[in-house]
Design an enzyme around this catalytic site. Structure first.
Site, PDB file in Angstrom:
ATOM      1  N   GLY A 168      -6.561   0.969   4.707  1.00 43.94           N
ATOM      2  CA  GLY A 168      -7.952   1.388   4.675  1.00 43.94           C
ATOM      3  C   GLY A 168      -8.368   2.086   3.400  1.00 43.94           C
ATOM      4  O   GLY A 168      -9.557   2.278   3.152  1.00 43.94           O
TER       5      GLY A 168
ATOM      6  N   HIS B 189     -40.785  -4.896  19.351  1.00 46.84           N
ATOM      7  CA  HIS B 189     -41.646  -3.715  19.441  1.00 46.84           C
ATOM      8  C   HIS B 189     -41.265  -2.896  20.667  1.00 46.84           C
ATOM      9  O   HIS B 189     -41.086  -3.463  21.743  1.00 46.84           O
ATOM     10  CB  HIS B 189     -43.115  -4.131  19.553  1.00 46.84           C
ATOM     11  CG  HIS B 189     -44.047  -2.967  19.746  1.00 46.84           C
ATOM     12  ND1 HIS B 189     -44.412  -2.138  18.709  1.00 46.84           N
ATOM     13  CD2 HIS B 189     -44.665  -2.489  20.864  1.00 46.84           C
ATOM     14  CE1 HIS B 189     -45.228  -1.202  19.174  1.00 46.84           C
ATOM     15  NE2 HIS B 189     -45.395  -1.400  20.482  1.00 46.84           N
TER      16      HIS B 189
ATOM     17  N   VAL C 285     -24.047  10.235  -4.481  1.00 46.92           N
ATOM     18  CA  VAL C 285     -23.910   9.944  -3.053  1.00 46.92           C
ATOM     19  C   VAL C 285     -22.935  10.900  -2.371  1.00 46.92           C
ATOM     20  O   VAL C 285     -23.263  11.520  -1.352  1.00 46.92           O
ATOM     21  CB  VAL C 285     -23.452   8.488  -2.842  1.00 46.92           C
ATOM     22  CG1 VAL C 285     -23.187   8.225  -1.365  1.00 46.92           C
ATOM     23  CG2 VAL C 285     -24.495   7.513  -3.376  1.00 46.92           C
TER      24      VAL C 285
ATOM     25  N   GLU D 241       0.843  -1.201   0.000  1.00 48.59           N
ATOM     26  CA  GLU D 241       0.000   0.000   0.000  1.00 48.59           C
ATOM     27  C   GLU D 241       0.878   1.250   0.000  1.00 48.59           C
ATOM     28  O   GLU D 241       1.667   1.470   0.917  1.00 48.59           O
ATOM     29  CB  GLU D 241      -0.921   0.005   1.216  1.00 48.59           C
ATOM     30  CG  GLU D 241      -1.671   1.296   1.462  1.00 48.59           C
ATOM     31  CD  GLU D 241      -2.456   1.788   0.256  1.00 48.59           C
ATOM     32  OE1 GLU D 241      -2.229   2.942  -0.157  1.00 48.59           O
ATOM     33  OE2 GLU D 241      -3.285   1.025  -0.283  1.00 48.59           O
TER      34      GLU D 241
ATOM     35  N   MET E  90     -18.644   1.289  -7.325  1.00 52.72           N
ATOM     36  CA  MET E  90     -17.453   1.564  -6.509  1.00 52.72           C
ATOM     37  C   MET E  90     -17.881   1.709  -5.059  1.00 52.72           C
ATOM     38  O   MET E  90     -18.052   2.816  -4.537  1.00 52.72           O
ATOM     39  CB  MET E  90     -16.739   2.813  -7.023  1.00 52.72           C
ATOM     40  CG  MET E  90     -16.065   2.598  -8.370  1.00 52.72           C
ATOM     41  SD  MET E  90     -15.170   4.068  -8.922  1.00 52.72           S
ATOM     42  CE  MET E  90     -14.278   3.415 -10.347  1.00 52.72           C
TER      43      MET E  90
ATOM     44  N   GLY F   6     -17.610  11.804  -9.970  1.00 52.22           N
ATOM     45  CA  GLY F   6     -17.249  10.403 -10.167  1.00 52.22           C
ATOM     46  C   GLY F   6     -15.801  10.118  -9.830  1.00 52.22           C
ATOM     47  O   GLY F   6     -15.040  10.999  -9.418  1.00 52.22           O
TER      48      GLY F   6
END
EC number: 1.8.1.4
Length: 488
Positions: free
Chosen positions: A58, A467, A203, A52, A341, A294
């Site tokens: 992450g 409930h 989003v 990474e 994605m 995007g």
């Protein structure tokens, strides 16, 4: 002394260019797909290395995406509640002030705790972690340029590409992360912009636009298409927009951005033109512009061309049904391949690909991948929309139940929204579920489970729900799809 220095230099040279390792799997990318794949491989006893380049695990999700945005969504919602609603519950809040610096510290602490947690899981499962950039140099070799500048080669039986995605901009729009910002910049603003323009009604734009709107920004969303929340059911999207408008967010749909110009005083002028009947032509002024149009796959520079692995026009790695590329030992998952994605989609693929490598198993049901927008109210869905079913000529029944008729929603004084089921007309099998309301992201899990196991609306309706709970709205909506709800 000279001889010692020469020996030291030779040793450094050797470490830099000739260090090799032998592994079962090398995962390039430590985001949700990559780190989950690494942990799963470790659990199955494989020798695995995750590479990474960020220096933190992450990926985008944890560092500059899902997690920090949810922290700010939570904090900004609490701020709004304190300034507008708490007094009606008998809680008098005087002198409520925004401390943006403290809010950002809370956000950063949420992130750091989770990133260190993943490193702990790596140690627990014996996953090697290289901080650096991984490049494929052969069917079974990965060259890693470590962040300290040294280079090593890892020999491996299998390679998994899990490199995620990056922000994309509009043509001729320069994101400077000051006045013209991406989602990354929107998570780290030093002050609340008086006016904020969000380009893109998806989003990310809606979530971050909502954060700054709650904190005091006059927020305007510009969207090219005729609706917000692409992918959501049309009925839900319309009601969702009305809800956000009640929260003082403004929308220009069917409107194209033609230019974004930063002026000498730091303010930004956005020129737009109408592309549909409901569009707008003119100029908009703002203190900050969030470009949220995007993302694109992070696949350049990986060395794919050297091993004959093609990508499509968007840069996605072309794979088969089992994440396989044209090279038998190389696979790809997550944002680097086709499909939504989404972090949870990548996580499922991370597990599936390791199981596939390990024993030929591994499967992801793409018809049961939920989508969630963490605004207030939240919006969540899974499966087919009405528009999709109509296009495919599938007959269906609809079940709806409003939260205004749900006892827990009433006691929470948060009754906006509803649950909607789409069920096959002939079998009552759940084809899609759509929720707008508080905790929709939590409630959708039951619907995903139902779809995963081929349940009917009657199966859900005949299952006892506690409930008073919000989940009773799911039960009643399911009941409405095949019979009649009790509480409406």
């Amino acid at each position: 002394m000279l001889r010692i220095n020469r020996i030291s230099n030779l040793r450094t040279f050797g470490q830099r260019f000739f260090s090799t390792e032998q592994q079962d799997v090398v995962v390039i990318g430590g985001g949700p797909g990559g780190y989950v794949a690494g942990i799963k491989a470790g659990q199955l006893g494989m020798k695995v290395t995750v590479v990474e380049k960020r220096g933190k695990l992450g990926g985008t999700c944890l560092n500059v995406g899902c997690i920090p945005s949810k922290a700010l969504l939570n904090a900004s919602h609490l701020y709004e509640e304190a300034t507008t609603k708490m007094s009606k519950y008998g809680v008098k809040c005087s002198g409520v002030e925004l401390d943006l610096g403290a809010m950002m510290q809370y956000k950063d602490k949420s992130v750091s705790g989770l990133t260190s947690g993943i490193e702990g899981l790596f140690k627990k499962n014996k996953v090697k972690y290289d901080k650096g950039f991984g490049k494929i140099t052969g069917p079974n070799t990965v060259e890693v340029t470590l962040n300290d500048g040294s280079v090593k080669t890892i020999e491996t039986k299998n390679i998994v590409i899990a490199t995620g995605s990056e922000v994309t901009s509009l043509p001729n729009v320069n994101i400077d992360e000051e006045s013209i910002i991406s989602s990354t910049g929107a998570l780290a603003l030093k002050s609340v912009p008086k006016k904020l323009i969000v380009i893109g009604g998806g989003v990310i734009g809606l979530e971050l636009g909502s954060v700054w709107s709650r904190l005091g920004s006059e927020t305007t969303v510009v969207e090219f298409t005729n609706r917000i929340a692409a992918g959501a059911d049309g009925e839900v999207a319309k009601k969702f927009q009305k809800s956000l408008e009640k929260q003082h967010m403004k929308f220009h749909l069917e409107t194209k951005v033609t230019s974004v110009v930063k002026k000498s005083d730091g303010k930004v002028t956005v020129t737009v033109e109408q592309v549909g009947a409901g569009g707008f032509t003119g100029t908009l002024e703002a203190d900050a512009v969030l470009v949220s149009v995007g993302r694109r796959p992070n696949t350049s520079g990986l060395g794919l061309e050297s091993v004959g692995i093609p990508t499509d026009k968007a840069g996605r790695v072309e794979v088969g049904d089992h994440f396989n590329t044209k090279v038998p030992s190389i696979f790809a998952i997550g944002d680097a391949i086709r499909g939504p994605m989404l972090a949870h989609k990548a996580e499922e693929e991370g597990i599936a690909i390791i199981e596939q490598i390990h024993n030929g198993g591994g499967h992801v049901n793409y018809g049961a991948i939920p989508s969630i927008i963490y605004t207030h109210p939240e919006v969540a869905w899974v499966g087919k929309t009405e528009e999709e079913l109509q296009k495919e000529g599938i007959q269906y029944n609809i079940g709806r139940f409003p939260f205004v008729a749900n006892s827990r929603a009433k006691t929470n004084d948060d009754v906006e929204g509803f649950v909607k089921f789409l069920a096959a007309k002939d079998s009552d099998r759940v084809l899609g579920a759509h929720i707008m309301g508080t905790n929709a992201g939590e409630l959708i899990g039951e619907c995903v489970l139902a779809m995963e196991y081929g349940a009917s609306c009657e199966d859900i309706a005949r299952t006892c729900h506690g409930h008073p709970t919000l989940s009773e709205a799911v039960k009643e909506a399911a009941m409405d799809a095949y019979d009649k709800p009790i509480h409406m």
